[in-house]
Scaffold this active site. Structure first.
Site, mmCIF file in Angstrom:
data_model
loop_
_atom_site.group_PDB
_atom_site.id
_atom_site.type_symbol
_atom_site.label_atom_id
_atom_site.label_comp_id
_atom_site.label_asym_id
_atom_site.label_seq_id
_atom_site.Cartn_x
_atom_site.Cartn_y
_atom_site.Cartn_z
ATOM 1 N N ASP A 49 -74.042 7.168 34.568
ATOM 2 C CA ASP A 49 -72.582 7.136 34.654
ATOM 3 C C ASP A 49 -71.973 5.825 34.185
ATOM 4 O O ASP A 49 -70.753 5.673 34.203
ATOM 5 C CB ASP A 49 -72.130 7.416 36.090
ATOM 6 C CG ASP A 49 -72.228 8.897 36.440
ATOM 7 O OD1 ASP A 49 -72.409 9.696 35.501
ATOM 8 O OD2 ASP A 49 -72.139 9.250 37.621
ATOM 9 N N ASP B 54 -32.786 14.505 2.325
ATOM 10 C CA ASP B 54 -34.244 14.449 2.193
ATOM 11 C C ASP B 54 -34.961 15.246 3.275
ATOM 12 O O ASP B 54 -36.094 15.683 3.084
ATOM 13 C CB ASP B 54 -34.723 12.991 2.253
ATOM 14 C CG ASP B 54 -34.310 12.212 1.019
ATOM 15 O OD1 ASP B 54 -34.098 12.854 -0.025
ATOM 16 O OD2 ASP B 54 -34.189 10.988 1.105
ATOM 17 N N GLY C 183 -48.662 17.102 2.820
ATOM 18 C CA GLY C 183 -49.007 18.511 2.637
ATOM 19 C C GLY C 183 -48.321 19.089 1.420
ATOM 20 O O GLY C 183 -48.902 19.874 0.668
ATOM 21 N N LEU C 184 -47.072 18.689 1.195
ATOM 22 C CA LEU C 184 -46.340 19.144 0.009
ATOM 23 C C LEU C 184 -47.015 18.621 -1.250
ATOM 24 O O LEU C 184 -47.166 19.345 -2.239
ATOM 25 C CB LEU C 184 -44.890 18.638 0.083
ATOM 26 C CG LEU C 184 -44.014 18.920 -1.140
ATOM 27 C CD1 LEU C 184 -43.844 20.420 -1.347
ATOM 28 C CD2 LEU C 184 -42.648 18.247 -0.998
#
EC number: 1.3.7.7
Length: 526
Positions: free
Chosen positions: A36, A290, A425-426
């Site tokens: 532990d 935007d 992503g774009l």
């Protein structure tokens, strides 16, 4: 008992370690086997502290179980007190040691030390880490303030006026291994100072037992993280009459609401909301041209209760996203998360299984995931952008730079962390669309790192194949023209488009899906 690869929270003694490690002049004796001691790594590797936690392990082994393990406990307690000379001693046991039933806290109290001893009885098999941190903090406050609470009068939040000083508050809840706690405290102290409010004590982070005894010098308490501080705030309210705030200042609107709540409790004049909004760039951007690309983006949110609820509100009210999933692994915050989900007309997901969360993500087909490091891995497998908003986290989510989540600067950080994955992503989609153009050069570097776009091509191809590989659903067949058209859809929404098109074809009794079916389904679902 359930076998799992990952877990959102550790056992409650890890929560106790977080509180002990956050404080000064305090020591924690943990009755535990050798295995532990791994918890030390959480602080040195992830939190990147230059010192190890103030914890002494009894580290009993299998051969010790045949003898008197209670003597081992007492020897370690004596050595810890003599060596570290703490002003307060915490004594508890790990999940394994709980089975032996040595009761180390009771043993410590019977050893005659002249320092406060906090006996931590943390049920390891029914509770988890955040509860353990909350209970430890509560027991420390209760032990150190119990006598004082019986002697003082109930605290009036407006007493600062008659005392001729500035109002003072306590900031309660931040700990080590919390999500951006260190920077949140700095940001909130800065905001309070601008409003003419002083900070009396920050606890547990950076406080000492002496500081805990000074908590009643403040006029009100700021409950910064409900998972950790709410139980303590309730005790202070019940026994000392100290009011506490409930608004979490994450996001512009909640920060303004937080400031107003503090002002109301202290009887200070309310501030001008329009002036406050200009302290962050997020409100301006969300109203700009935007940001139109981001409006209506589908977002899935999962994390601890405090950050998940706040993230859902920011996503919906401040960035114009559509929240399609909201959940938490924290059972103690389940009621609040369910209430927040109800306001969004969705059903809350309360689970500590990362596989259930991944399944929910697949069904929701989001365009952005806001979650823990586990959701980051799941989102990567599904090809969905992700931003980490909550613990559990990895070292990359504990930046050395100033990076809060709360207040005005926190809103700027959130704005960057959430918007950038969507914009990237774009970019990937544009690369995917034009990669077959004769002018496209394989050697150009990607924003994903120092790898050529060939690696990105392979990744995009994998996304495309994973989303269109199934040729049939029931008796429906995807034709070549249908599959070709589907590959033109951005990979981060392709799964949703595919699912909707198949539903449309089934409802119309169509035997196959071609490009025209895809157009018709798009018009049907909008």
């Amino acid at each position: 008992m359930e076998l799992t690869l990952w877990t959102y929270e550790g056992p409650p003694h890890v929560g106790a370690m977080r509180v002990a490690s956050s404080m000064k002049d305090i020591h924690y004796v943990l009755h535990a086997p050798q295995g532990d001691t791994y918890a030390d790594l959480l602080f040195t590797m992830i939190e990147r502290r230059g010192q190890r936690p103030p914890v002494t392990y009894t580290t009993f082994q299998a051969r010790d179980l045949g003898g008197d393990t209670a003597e081992l406990v007492k020897r370690n307690i004596t050595e810890a007190v003599e060596r570290f000379k703490p002003k307060t001693l915490l004594v508890g046991e790990s999940c394994t040691a709980e089975l032996i039933q040595d009761q180390p806290g009771a043993l410590a109290k019977g050893m005659g030390f002249d320092i406060p001893i906090v006996n931590l009885e943390l049920p390891a098999y029914s509770k988890k880490e955040n509860w353990g941190a909350s209970e430890t903090f509560y027991q420390i406050i209760r032990t150190l303030l119990k006598d004082k609470a019986n002697e003082i009068d109930k605290i009036n939040p407006q007493r600062w006026k008659s005392l001729g000083r500035r109002p003072k508050v306590n900031i309660l809840g931040p700990t080590l291994l919390g999500f951006r706690c260190r920077d949140d405290v700095i940001e909130i102290q800065r905001i309070l100072s601008e409003q003419g409010i002083d900070t009396n004590v920050v606890a547990p982070l950076g406080s000492s037992p002496d500081d805990i005894t000074r908590l009643t010098d403040a006029d009100i308490n700021i409950c910064l993280y409900h998972e950790i501080a709410e139980t303590s705030c309730e005790w202070l309210k019940r026994n000392c009459g100290m009011e506490y705030t409930t608004t979490i200042p994450i996001g512009i609107k909640n920060t303004i609401n937080f400031i107003n709540e503090v002002h109301e409790k202290l009887d200070l004049p309310l501030t001008n909301q329009k002036e406050l909004e200009h302290k962050s760039k997020l409100p301006w951007y969300s109203k700009s041209v935007d940001s139109n690309y981001l409006t209506g983006k589908r977002v899935f949110v999962f994390g601890d209760g405090t950050h998940a609820i706040a993230a859902a509100k920011i996503a919906k009210d401040e960035l114009g996203f559509e929240v399609v999933g909201l959940g938490t692994y924290s059972r103690e915050m389940a009621r609040q998360v369910r209430a927040a989900a109800k306001e969004l007309n969705i059903e809350a997901l309360i689970t500590n299984s990362y596989l259930e969360v991944e399944d929910a993500m697949k069904k929701a087909s989001p365009e952005l995931v806001l979650g823990t490091q586990m959701e980051r891995h799941s989102a990567k497998r599904l090809g969905i952008p992700c931003s980490v908003i909550s613990t559990p986290m990895h070292v990359q989510d504990v930046p050395a730079r100033y990076s809060p989540q709360m207040g005005w600067e926190g809103a700027n950080v959130i704005f960057d962390d959430w918007v950038h994955p969507l914009m990237m992503g774009l970019e990937e989609h544009l690369i995917d669309m034009f990669k077959h153009d004769f002018e496209f050069v394989d050697g150009h570097q990607s924003h994903l790192g120092h790898t050529a776009t060939k690696g990105l091509d392979n990744k995009v191809d994998e996304h495309a194949q994973s989303n269109i590989n199934v040729q049939k659903k029931g008796n429906i067949i995807w034709t070549d023209s249908g599959r070709a058209e589907l590959t033109k859809v951005p990979f981060f929404v392709r799964g949703k488009v595919k699912s909707n098109t198949e539903k449309y074809a089934l409802s119309k009794g169509l035997p196959e899906i071609n490009d025209e079916t895809l157009y018709d389904a798009k018009a049907y679902f909008g």
